[in-house]
Write a protein that holds these residues in place. Sequence first.
Motif, mmCIF file in Angstrom:
data_model
loop_
_atom_site.group_PDB
_atom_site.id
_atom_site.type_symbol
_atom_site.label_atom_id
_atom_site.label_comp_id
_atom_site.label_asym_id
_atom_site.label_seq_id
_atom_site.Cartn_x
_atom_site.Cartn_y
_atom_site.Cartn_z
ATOM 1 N N ARG A 1 56.065 -37.451 16.523
ATOM 2 C CA ARG A 1 57.374 -36.793 16.625
ATOM 3 C C ARG A 1 57.234 -35.267 16.585
ATOM 4 O O ARG A 1 58.057 -34.550 17.164
ATOM 5 N N VAL B 1 62.194 -35.475 21.636
ATOM 6 C CA VAL B 1 62.810 -36.113 20.470
ATOM 7 C C VAL B 1 64.056 -35.344 20.050
ATOM 8 O O VAL B 1 65.109 -35.937 19.782
ATOM 9 N N ALA C 1 62.555 -41.532 21.395
ATOM 10 C CA ALA C 1 62.461 -41.910 19.981
ATOM 11 C C ALA C 1 61.057 -42.423 19.711
ATOM 12 O O ALA C 1 60.446 -43.079 20.572
ATOM 13 N N PRO D 1 66.167 -45.709 16.542
ATOM 14 C CA PRO D 1 67.162 -44.903 17.261
ATOM 15 C C PRO D 1 68.569 -45.437 17.043
ATOM 16 O O PRO D 1 68.783 -46.639 16.912
#
Length: 235
Positions: A199, A208, A214, A234
């Motif tokens: 991420r 993201v 996600a 998500p």
Amino acid sequence: MLVGSLAGATVALAGCASTSAATATSTTRPAPSPRPTTPATAFARLMDGNERWVSGRLQHPDRDPDRRQLVAQEQEPFGSVLSCIDSRVPPELLFDTGLGDLYVMRTGGQAVGPVVTGSVEYGPMTSATPLIVVLGHQRCGAIKAAYQSLHDSKPLPGNLQAIVKALRPAYEQAVKEGGADPVETMTRAQVKLTATELRANADLAPLVRKGSLAVVGAYYSLDTGKVEVLSGKPS
């Protein structure tokens, strides 16, 4: 003439039988579903497939010659899965997906490095793939071997030691957390750490933040077949 008539009738009946069989096949085969284009819809597609895997009501979608021809020239998978090499954890089966649906990267204990990270980046950056799943699993042999190696300060032979090195942060996290089963704790830690790292990846983080990607951390039970979400579901 009687023989000719019988032969003609046989051919006609055979033709009817073939037509009926083809019709039955076409009516029972699930129609292709539209490709999910958002993290939420892609995640829902995977989890619906996992529910079918757990219950045994499999659809085996996108697994026929028509699908093969459709994706022969171009692919557009809706998900990327980074999972373990374990023979009992094939993502395409446990999510009940088919040909051209998933990018799949498999390494011992979901260990990552530049080549693996680049492979994970490929889908979101070239195909607008909206979902990445980091999938750990119950009784992971690679995690167990790495844990024992680090715990006993005994390096593993050959390039297996590279896996141990990659899993050290998860080991250290597991030692801090404690628990009755340190290998399972380490497995879950590895999933969460890897998902967090992806991420924050320089190329993936903007996607993201924008909401077009996600990164989900998940854990697969060998006993039940169920996938449990650990982080990043998500909305």
